[in-house]
Design a protein around this motif. Structure first.
Motif, PDB file in Angstrom:
ATOM      1  N   GLU A   1       8.607  -1.234   6.877  1.00 15.66           N
ATOM      2  CA  GLU A   1       7.205  -0.944   7.133  1.00 15.66           C
ATOM      3  C   GLU A   1       6.756  -1.369   8.523  1.00 15.66           C
TER       4      GLU A   1
ATOM      5  N   HIS B   1      11.602  -4.672   2.240  1.00 17.58           N
ATOM      6  CA  HIS B   1      10.584  -3.628   2.245  1.00 17.58           C
ATOM      7  C   HIS B   1       9.741  -3.693   3.520  1.00 17.58           C
TER       8      HIS B   1
ATOM      9  N   TYR C   1       7.693  -2.151 -14.102  1.00 17.23           N
ATOM     10  CA  TYR C   1       9.030  -1.687 -14.414  1.00 17.23           C
ATOM     11  C   TYR C   1       9.005  -1.022 -15.771  1.00 17.23           C
TER      12      TYR C   1
ATOM     13  N   ARG D   1       4.338   3.975  14.972  1.00 16.88           N
ATOM     14  CA  ARG D   1       3.087   4.685  14.842  1.00 16.88           C
ATOM     15  C   ARG D   1       2.063   4.230  15.860  1.00 16.88           C
TER      16      ARG D   1
ATOM     17  N   VAL E   1       0.929   3.801   5.256  1.00 13.02           N
ATOM     18  CA  VAL E   1       2.202   3.622   5.931  1.00 13.02           C
ATOM     19  C   VAL E   1       3.332   3.977   4.991  1.00 13.02           C
ATOM     20  N   ASN E   2       3.218   3.474   3.809  1.00 19.27           N
ATOM     21  CA  ASN E   2       4.286   3.689   2.861  1.00 19.27           C
ATOM     22  C   ASN E   2       3.653   3.746   1.489  1.00 19.27           C
ATOM     23  N   THR E   3       3.861   4.832   0.819  1.00 21.27           N
ATOM     24  CA  THR E   3       3.155   4.986  -0.449  1.00 21.27           C
ATOM     25  C   THR E   3       4.033   4.668  -1.646  1.00 21.27           C
TER      26      THR E   3
ATOM     27  N   ARG F   1       0.277  -9.286   5.221  1.00 19.87           N
ATOM     28  CA  ARG F   1      -0.390  -8.048   5.604  1.00 19.87           C
ATOM     29  C   ARG F   1      -1.706  -8.335   6.318  1.00 19.87           C
TER      30      ARG F   1
ATOM     31  N   HIS G   1       5.749   1.642  -2.746  1.00 18.14           N
ATOM     32  CA  HIS G   1       5.157   0.475  -3.376  1.00 18.14           C
ATOM     33  C   HIS G   1       4.968  -0.604  -2.322  1.00 18.14           C
ATOM     34  N   ARG G   2       4.060  -1.519  -2.583  1.00 21.59           N
ATOM     35  CA  ARG G   2       3.753  -2.519  -1.581  1.00 21.59           C
ATOM     36  C   ARG G   2       4.310  -3.883  -1.922  1.00 21.59           C
ATOM     37  N   GLU G   3       4.142  -4.247  -3.158  1.00 23.77           N
ATOM     38  CA  GLU G   3       4.520  -5.586  -3.585  1.00 23.77           C
ATOM     39  C   GLU G   3       5.672  -5.417  -4.545  1.00 23.77           C
ATOM     40  N   PRO G   4       6.403  -6.501  -4.807  1.00 21.83           N
ATOM     41  CA  PRO G   4       7.357  -6.366  -5.895  1.00 21.83           C
ATOM     42  C   PRO G   4       6.527  -6.056  -7.129  1.00 21.83           C
ATOM     43  N   PRO G   5       6.821  -4.987  -7.832  1.00 22.40           N
ATOM     44  CA  PRO G   5       5.935  -4.573  -8.907  1.00 22.40           C
ATOM     45  C   PRO G   5       5.792  -5.672  -9.941  1.00 22.40           C
TER      46      PRO G   5
ATOM     47  N   HIS H   1       8.078   1.087  11.045  1.00 18.35           N
ATOM     48  CA  HIS H   1       7.280   2.304  10.993  1.00 18.35           C
ATOM     49  C   HIS H   1       5.937   2.101  11.700  1.00 18.35           C
ATOM     50  N   LEU H   2       5.313   0.967  11.414  1.00 11.55           N
ATOM     51  CA  LEU H   2       4.014   0.643  11.989  1.00 11.55           C
ATOM     52  C   LEU H   2       4.088   0.602  13.514  1.00 11.55           C
TER      53      LEU H   2
ATOM     54  N   GLU I   1      -2.793  -0.975   3.250  1.00 10.80           N
ATOM     55  CA  GLU I   1      -3.069  -0.915   1.813  1.00 10.80           C
ATOM     56  C   GLU I   1      -3.574  -2.236   1.250  1.00 10.80           C
TER      57      GLU I   1
ATOM     58  N   MET J   1      -4.397   1.233   6.319  1.00 13.45           N
ATOM     59  CA  MET J   1      -3.054   1.407   6.823  1.00 13.45           C
ATOM     60  C   MET J   1      -2.098   0.446   6.124  1.00 13.45           C
TER      61      MET J   1
ATOM     62  N   LYS K   1      13.339  -9.304  -1.582  1.00 13.85           N
ATOM     63  CA  LYS K   1      13.035  -7.907  -1.857  1.00 13.85           C
ATOM     64  C   LYS K   1      11.883  -7.405  -0.987  1.00 13.85           C
ATOM     65  N   LEU K   2      10.832  -8.227  -0.942  1.00 15.72           N
ATOM     66  CA  LEU K   2       9.662  -7.866  -0.152  1.00 15.72           C
ATOM     67  C   LEU K   2      10.021  -7.824   1.333  1.00 15.72           C
TER      68      LEU K   2
END
Lengths: 364, 326
Positions: free
Chosen positions: A175, A171, B16, A182, B3-5, A141, B7-11, A178-179, A122, A120, A167-168
């Motif tokens: 998430e 994001h 890029y 859910r 949950v979210n496909t 996480r 991206h997870r981390e700052p790429p 959403h979690l 990832e 879930m 940034k994270l």
């Protein structure tokens, strides 16, 4: 999956009052955010819910069960800490399995649950790593994974994403929200970042100096702050405040500042009259509700000088001085003013707020 | 299920597309000038260290390879490895090792368990500061004084401990230090009395460093206090315990003041740990060459055990697994 009732709760450390007469009911499956600056008592409140702090006075209920004297391990809660609090000597898998292991779940079930949670979030490929080998986001996480593996009654989050980079963080906001939807679990989320509260919560409880200021949906908090503190704390950039005088009475009162004479609507005037507002009040206006015109022949009520401009890409923040006061205006970029340039400012009278200058209470 | 496909981390950089890269090195390197003067600044310290620690060590090796003559004017006789080979057939030497390990193991296990227990009890208690001060006292005492103190306490005529044990009926005959099985307990007790506080202090310092959040997280996870101690506090204490164990184990191998005072290795060699035997060989029988050989083995083993201990107690948090990233 339960409601949480905080009833007349007080917390003091020695003689210091951390939380005063707090009453909040967190509804079943609700995402409630405790918002306030540091030292406002929000973390103390959360820790009392977790059972990590003794409740000095008052009661806390999970559903109908009074939990005051129940130790944390029997409260069936999961908590995510600000610094993640992962066990450094255990792998990600062992970290996440810890609550299940303590419940004496059998090994196959533990594995199943942990893998489910890891998928879930990832982080399946990280299960064998130790916390030192993880990035901030991965640690976070893992900490969340440890919380969700066992379907607790209540989630408690203590500024879980405060230490991630911008940034994270943005994001993770999406998430986490959403979690929570859910998993449908009652959640109490502590933060000092109004943006997190506004974006994630079903309802926000704004606290200041140990006292609940306002409890309401993000919309209510933003559009109808009950006092100057809430108005100033929520919203970015913060609300502008301006000391004004009320002139006229009845249905046709107006706010006067310098040569600005702002006619108030009939309803606004009536509210001021029925609530017995003093002549001297404070006007509150959000940066978005101001209009600005460059140049000297702008025809607007307030003449000002630009102090500084801050382009944000699409929008522009302009700080402008007039007399002793300074206001921040936010608007789409049209033309770039230079510091020192003259400009005119107008207030959208429908969106303004008026506060009592002594008590800070909002009239509207 | 994810949950979210997106991206997870700052790429990572490579994620890029269209990132600007620089693949060549600069044309001029601004090399930092070598700071040779640092060597000269270090030199006095290095020389001093060599004089006071390296020289005796070299001298020790020299002695262990010679039959050292004590009479003035006579030169030492080359003995090769004779001094070492003789040790193989030396029963006292072997017994010395066994006694030493027994002594050290007893001291360490009692001191560690007692010290940790005391530290846990003291931690965050109201009288912590007061007790720490009291605890420091035995450590302040010279080992010789501690030896005399306990010798008096064990004394068969007026010793308080002697009287106590005799009254309890556990000491059937003779005195404490005169009894083969009690003498070891006697010297261990002295060491425990003097050095448990050190372990407690080190552990106490370690306990302060155990992250509160980890303990709380474990509590929320469902752990009771005992479980919490063993699964969170103790692993965090490892590096501190390592220091304590290392210090104490090396002390056990070095400090023989109390034993010399109290038993001199007796009765019937029951407390003759290797360093005591070494003392006898060198300064009672004046076989300095053989003594040097014993000392050399002792030194080697101390270093070896130290390394092993460091390995065992390696801070688990710092150990990074490079494999198993499946």
């Amino acid at each position: 999956m339960t409601s949480v009732t905080i009833k007349d709760v007080w917390k003091y450390y020695g003689k210091t009052m951390a939380v005063k007469e707090l009453n909040i009911e967190v509804r079943d499956n609700e995402f409630l955010c405790l918002l306030g600056p540091s030292g406002c008592g929000k973390s103390s409140t959360l820790r009392m819910l977790a059972g990590l702090e003794f409740i000095s006075s008052g009661e806390v209920f999970f559903g109908d069960l009074k939990v005051n004297d129940i130790p944390p391990r029997d409260r069936d809660i999961a908590m995510v800490f600000e610094n993640y609090a992962l066990y450094p000597h255990k792998t990600v898998f062992e970290n996440m399995a810890n609550p299940l292991k303590l419940q004496r779940m059998n090994k196959t079930d533990i594995k199943e649950r942990v893998v489910w949670a890891a998928q879930m979030l990832e982080i399946e490929e990280l299960l064998q790593r130790k916390p030192v080998e993880l990035s901030g986001g991965q640690k976070q996480r893992t900490a969340i994974g440890r919380a969700i593996v066992r379907e607790p009654k209540v989630f408690l989050f203590d500024e879980p994403i405060a230490h991630l980079d911008a940034k994270l963080r943005s994001h993770m906001r999406g998430e986490l929200k959403h979690l929570q939807r859910r998993l449908e679990t009652t959640t109490v989320y502590v933060t000092h970042d109004q943006l997190e509260g506004m974006t994630m919560a079903d309802r926000i409880a704004v606290m200041h100096e140990g006292v609940l200021q306002q409890l309401g949906t993000p919309g209510e908090i933003y559009n109808h702050p009950v006092n100057e503190f809430v108005a100033g704390f929520v919203g970015e950039p913060p609300m502008n405040f301006l000391d004004c005088r009320i002139e006229g009475a009845g249905d046709s009162a107006s706010l006067v500042y310098d040569n600005m004479n702002l006619a108030l609507g009939g309803e606004q005037s009536r509210i001021l009259e029925t609530k017995g507002a003093a002549r001297e009040v404070r006007l509150g206006i959000r940066p978005d509700d101001l209009t600005i015109e460059m140049g000297t022949d702008h025809g607007l009520e307030l003449s000002a000088k630009i102090f500084v401009t801050e382009p944000l890409g699409g929008d522009m923040l302009i700080e402008a001085d007039f007399g002793q006061d300074r206001m921040t205006i936010k608007r789409k970029i049209a033309e770039l003013g230079q510091p020192g340039d003259a400009c005119g400012i107008a207030v959208n009278s429908e969106k303004l707020h008026v506060f009592d200058r002594d008590t800070g209470e909002a009239f509207f | 299920m994810a949950v979210n496909t997106i991206h997870r981390e700052p790429p990572e950089q490579s994620a890029y597309r269209g990132v600007r890269r620089v693949d060549h090195s600069p044309q001029i390197f601004n090399n930092q000038p070598a700071r040779y003067y640092l060597m000269w600044l270090l030199l006095p310290a290095v020389l001093l260290l060599a004089a006071i620690s390296l020289y005796p060590f070299v001298w020790l090796i020299y002695m262990s390879l010679h039959e050292v003559q004590l009479a003035p004017g006579k030169s030492d006789l080359w003995a090769g490895v004779d001094n070492f080979t003789r040790l193989f057939s030396d029963k006292s030497f072997a017994r010395g090792w066994v006694t030493l390990f027994k002594y050290s193991a007893l001291c360490l296990s009692v001191e560690i368990s007692l010290g940790v227990l005391v530290a846990v009890i003291l931690n965050n208690s109201r009288l912590e500061k007061l007790f720490i001060t009291i605890f420091l006292m035995p450590m302040m005492m010279a080992p010789v004084v501690a030896g005399f103190l306990y010798m008096f306490l064990y004394n068969g005529t007026f010793g308080w401990y002697f009287w106590l044990l005799r009254s309890l009926g556990v000491l059937d005959g003779g005195t404490i230090l005169g009894n083969k099985s009690w003498a070891m307990a006697g010297i261990v007790a002295t060491d425990v009395w003097q050095w448990t506080p050190l372990i407690a202090l080190i552990t106490l310092a370690g306990l302060k460093r155990v992250p509160q959040e980890q303990l709380e997280a474990n509590m929320v996870d469902g752990a009771g206090p005992l479980r919490n101690f063993f699964s969170v506090a103790l692993p965090n204490l490892y590096p501190f315990l390592l220091i304590a164990i290392l210090l104490r184990f090396m002390d056990n191998f070095r400090f023989i003041d109390t034993i010399l005072i109290m038993t001199g290795g007796g009765p019937a060699n029951a407390t003759k740990i290797l360093p005591t035997y070494l003392f006898d060989v060198s300064f009672k029988f004046f076989e300095l060459g053989r003594g040097a050989a014993i000392a050399f083995t002792l030194l080697l083993l101390t270093i070896l055990l130290g390394l092993i201990l460091t390995k065992i107690f390696e801070d688990p948090t710092r150990k990074i697994k490079t494999d198993g990233m499946d």
